[in-house]
Design a protein around this motif. Structure first.
Motif, mmCIF file in Angstrom:
data_model
loop_
_atom_site.group_PDB
_atom_site.id
_atom_site.type_symbol
_atom_site.label_atom_id
_atom_site.label_comp_id
_atom_site.label_asym_id
_atom_site.label_seq_id
_atom_site.Cartn_x
_atom_site.Cartn_y
_atom_site.Cartn_z
ATOM 1 N N LYS A 122 0.834 -1.201 0.000
ATOM 2 C CA LYS A 122 0.000 0.000 0.000
ATOM 3 C C LYS A 122 0.872 1.256 0.000
ATOM 4 C CE LYS A 122 -4.213 1.490 2.260
ATOM 5 N NZ LYS A 122 -5.139 1.216 3.352
ATOM 6 N N LYS A 165 2.057 3.101 -3.800
ATOM 7 C CA LYS A 165 1.622 4.479 -4.043
ATOM 8 C C LYS A 165 2.802 5.378 -4.365
ATOM 9 C CE LYS A 165 -2.706 4.625 -1.541
ATOM 10 N NZ LYS A 165 -3.468 5.188 -0.430
ATOM 11 N N ALA A 189 -1.344 1.521 -10.667
ATOM 12 C CA ALA A 189 -2.243 1.757 -9.531
ATOM 13 C C ALA A 189 -3.325 0.686 -9.460
ATOM 14 C CB ALA A 189 -2.864 3.146 -9.636
ATOM 15 N N LYS A 190 -3.874 0.294 -10.602
ATOM 16 C CA LYS A 190 -4.907 -0.745 -10.614
ATOM 17 C C LYS A 190 -4.355 -2.082 -10.142
ATOM 18 C CE LYS A 190 -7.707 1.226 -14.318
ATOM 19 N NZ LYS A 190 -8.159 1.090 -15.698
ATOM 20 N N GLY A 247 -3.545 -2.027 -6.450
ATOM 21 C CA GLY A 247 -4.813 -2.098 -5.712
ATOM 22 C C GLY A 247 -5.353 -3.513 -5.627
ATOM 23 N N VAL A 273 -3.131 -5.412 -3.132
ATOM 24 C CA VAL A 273 -3.421 -4.983 -1.763
ATOM 25 C C VAL A 273 -4.724 -5.621 -1.291
ATOM 26 C CG1 VAL A 273 -4.088 -2.967 -0.374
ATOM 27 C CG2 VAL A 273 -2.078 -2.855 -1.840
ATOM 28 N N ASP A 274 -5.743 -5.610 -2.137
ATOM 29 C CA ASP A 274 -7.021 -6.232 -1.782
ATOM 30 C C ASP A 274 -6.864 -7.733 -1.550
ATOM 31 O OD1 ASP A 274 -8.219 -3.770 -2.015
ATOM 32 O OD2 ASP A 274 -9.151 -4.181 -3.962
#
Length: 126
Positions: free
Chosen positions: A59, A63, A95-96, A99, A102-103
């Motif tokens: 995360k 970023k 970024a996608k 993400g 991270v999820d």
């Protein structure tokens, strides 16, 4: 041998080795409970902890990389370089993907916490 004959032989050989929607049968007495899989709480805790740490690191670091790439893309575009647009696009894709990772890490960590709690509950009910 024609292609069709060779293909049919290969498919037959693969079908003989393939097993879908199942696992090899095992002696049910191989574990004390007869279960196929035995995992101890401390092992689940370690895996969950690593997933949690990976989640936090991804995360933050993800970023940072995305922000730096986007900034470079914006700067290069402003200077008239076509590469700037490509970097901006890469930043969005990055970024996608971060993400999604991270999820997934959060899902793994949460699921292991849920599994540990469920195991404790089942043990207490016995």
């Amino acid at each position: 041998m024609s292609f069709e004959e060779e293909w049919a032989d290969l498919k037959a050989a693969a079908a003989a080795r393939m097993q879908l929607n199942g696992a090899p049968t095992r002696d049910p007495g191989t574990t004390p409970t007869g279960a196929d899989l035995v995992v101890h709480d401390d092992e689940l805790g370690k895996i969950g902890h690593f997933a949690y740490r990976l989640h936090n690191n991804l995360k933050a670091d993800g970023k940072l990389a995305q922000t730096t790439t986007r900034t470079a893309g914006t700067s290069l575009t402003a200077d008239g370089f076509e590469m700037g647009k490509a970097l901006a696009s890469a930043s969005t894709a990055w970024a996608k993907q971060v993400g999604m990772l991270v999820d997934a890490c959060a899902h793994i960590s949460n699921h292991l916490d849920y599994t540990k709690a469920g195991q404790r509950h089942r043990k207490a009910c016995r």
